[in-house]
Design a protein around this motif. Structure first.
Motif, short mmCIF file in Angstrom:
data_model
loop_
_atom_site.label_atom_id
_atom_site.label_comp_id
_atom_site.label_asym_id
_atom_site.label_seq_id
_atom_site.Cartn_x
_atom_site.Cartn_y
_atom_site.Cartn_z
N ASN A 20 0.98 -1.24 -0.08
CA ASN A 20 -0.08 0.15 -0.15
C ASN A 20 0.95 1.47 -0.02
O ASN A 20 1.99 1.08 -0.03
CB ASN A 20 -1.07 0.06 1.14
N GLU A 21 0.15 2.44 0.17
CA GLU A 21 1.07 3.74 0.14
C GLU A 21 2.07 3.57 1.37
O GLU A 21 3.10 4.65 0.91
CB GLU A 21 0.00 4.93 0.10
N MET A 22 1.75 3.00 2.30
CA MET A 22 2.83 3.17 3.49
C MET A 22 3.70 2.21 3.36
O MET A 22 4.88 2.22 4.16
CB MET A 22 2.11 2.95 4.78
N GLY A 23 3.86 1.40 2.29
CA GLY A 23 4.85 0.29 2.08
C GLY A 23 4.50 -0.85 2.83
O GLY A 23 5.32 -1.55 3.03
N GLU A 24 3.25 -1.24 3.21
CA GLU A 24 3.08 -2.36 3.99
C GLU A 24 2.29 -3.34 2.99
O GLU A 24 1.75 -3.14 2.00
CB GLU A 24 2.27 -2.14 5.08
N ARG A 25 2.66 -4.57 3.09
CA ARG A 25 2.08 -5.71 2.46
C ARG A 25 0.65 -5.73 2.75
O ARG A 25 -0.01 -5.63 3.81
CB ARG A 25 2.73 -7.07 2.88
N CYS A 26 -0.38 -6.05 1.59
CA CYS A 26 -1.68 -6.13 1.68
C CYS A 26 -1.86 -7.55 2.44
O CYS A 26 -1.19 -8.40 1.49
CB CYS A 26 -2.41 -5.98 0.43
N CYS B 13 -5.75 -3.44 3.42
CA CYS B 13 -4.45 -2.58 3.89
C CYS B 13 -4.68 -1.09 3.60
O CYS B 13 -3.77 -0.40 3.90
CB CYS B 13 -3.47 -3.08 2.83
N GLY B 14 -5.99 -0.79 3.10
CA GLY B 14 -6.18 0.67 3.18
C GLY B 14 -5.63 1.26 1.84
O GLY B 14 -5.91 2.57 1.59
N ALA B 15 -4.89 0.63 1.01
CA ALA B 15 -4.40 1.25 -0.34
C ALA B 15 -5.80 1.71 -1.20
O ALA B 15 -6.66 1.04 -1.44
CB ALA B 15 -3.70 0.25 -1.07
N MET B 16 -5.48 2.62 -1.91
CA MET B 16 -6.54 3.01 -2.96
C MET B 16 -6.36 2.20 -4.08
O MET B 16 -5.43 1.87 -4.73
CB MET B 16 -6.19 4.52 -3.45
N VAL B 17 -7.27 1.42 -4.52
CA VAL B 17 -7.54 0.50 -5.50
C VAL B 17 -8.80 0.62 -6.19
O VAL B 17 -9.52 1.59 -6.05
CB VAL B 17 -7.65 -1.08 -4.71
N LEU B 18 -8.63 -0.10 -7.38
CA LEU B 18 -9.83 0.13 -8.42
C LEU B 18 -10.63 -1.16 -8.25
O LEU B 18 -10.05 -2.20 -8.50
CB LEU B 18 -9.09 0.32 -9.84
N ALA B 19 -12.04 -0.85 -8.30
CA ALA B 19 -12.70 -2.15 -8.36
C ALA B 19 -12.67 -2.74 -9.80
O ALA B 19 -12.82 -2.26 -10.74
CB ALA B 19 -14.24 -1.69 -7.91
N GLY B 20 -12.59 -4.00 -9.72
CA GLY B 20 -12.58 -4.82 -10.95
C GLY B 20 -11.05 -5.02 -11.61
O GLY B 20 -10.96 -5.63 -12.55
N MET B 21 -10.26 -4.11 -11.05
CA MET B 21 -8.90 -4.40 -11.22
C MET B 21 -8.00 -5.07 -10.27
O MET B 21 -8.39 -5.18 -9.08
CB MET B 21 -8.35 -2.83 -11.76
N PRO B 22 -6.74 -5.94 -10.68
CA PRO B 22 -5.99 -6.44 -9.82
C PRO B 22 -5.48 -5.25 -8.64
O PRO B 22 -5.48 -4.03 -9.29
CB PRO B 22 -4.86 -6.97 -10.35
N HIS B 23 -5.20 -5.71 -7.60
CA HIS B 23 -4.96 -4.85 -6.35
C HIS B 23 -3.71 -3.95 -6.92
O HIS B 23 -2.58 -4.52 -7.62
CB HIS B 23 -4.48 -5.56 -5.35
N ILE B 24 -3.68 -2.75 -6.96
CA ILE B 24 -2.52 -1.84 -7.32
C ILE B 24 -1.19 -2.11 -6.20
O ILE B 24 -1.65 -2.27 -5.14
CB ILE B 24 -2.92 -0.44 -7.16
N ASP B 25 -0.11 -2.24 -6.92
CA ASP B 25 1.07 -2.26 -6.04
C ASP B 25 1.66 -1.08 -5.98
O ASP B 25 2.20 -0.22 -7.03
CB ASP B 25 2.03 -3.31 -6.60
N TYR B 26 1.87 -0.44 -4.82
CA TYR B 26 2.70 0.87 -4.56
C TYR B 26 4.03 0.92 -4.25
O TYR B 26 4.46 1.87 -3.83
CB TYR B 26 1.84 1.75 -3.45
N ALA B 27 4.60 -0.35 -4.62
CA ALA B 27 6.12 -0.68 -4.21
C ALA B 27 6.81 0.45 -4.85
O ALA B 27 7.76 0.85 -3.86
CB ALA B 27 6.26 -1.96 -4.66
#
Ligand SMILES: [Zn+2]
Length: 113
Positions: free
Chosen positions: A55-61, A83-97
């Motif tokens: 997520n945006e904090m660098g924590e693993r979802c 994990c609280g990351a901003m993600v898009l419905a219908g799309m794979p989880h966004i990776d903020y790494a």
């Protein structure tokens, strides 16, 4: 020259509670290779043998399979319930790494409790 590489491989030892600094890397599975139905009992915050988006904090979802299952839901962008990351419905989880820069010290007072 060699220092750079050694530095990046030890990025986790400050945040990890009991991981020794020199662990042999275990076989890594990609979370994207696992179907949501097979992931019901997984917790990627604990199972480090599986990759996880950050997520945006660098924590693993802990469970990144939720967003991709919400195709058709009128949500669009929303915060991952795990994990609280901003993600898009219908799309794979966004990776903020890339943006999270996990190599930095974990002592940034940001996004408080
Ligand atoms: Zn998440």
């Amino acid at each position: 020259m060699l220092d750079d590489r050694a530095h990046t491989t030890t990025k986790l030892d400050e945040t990890n509670q009991k991981e020794p600094m020199t662990t042999t890397p275990e076989p890594i599975r990609k979370w994207t290779d696992i179907a949501p139905g097979d992931a019901v009992n997984l917790n990627l915050a604990e199972d480090l043998t599986i990759t996880a988006p950050l997520n945006e904090m660098g924590e693993r979802c802990p469970w990144p399979w939720e967003p991709q299952q919400l195709g058709g839901a009128p949500l669009g962008q929303y915060h991952c319930g795990y994990c609280g990351a901003m993600v898009l419905a219908g799309m794979p989880h966004i990776d903020y790494a890339d943006e999270a820069q996990p190599a930095s010290p974990p002592a940034r007072p940001r996004g408080g409790v």
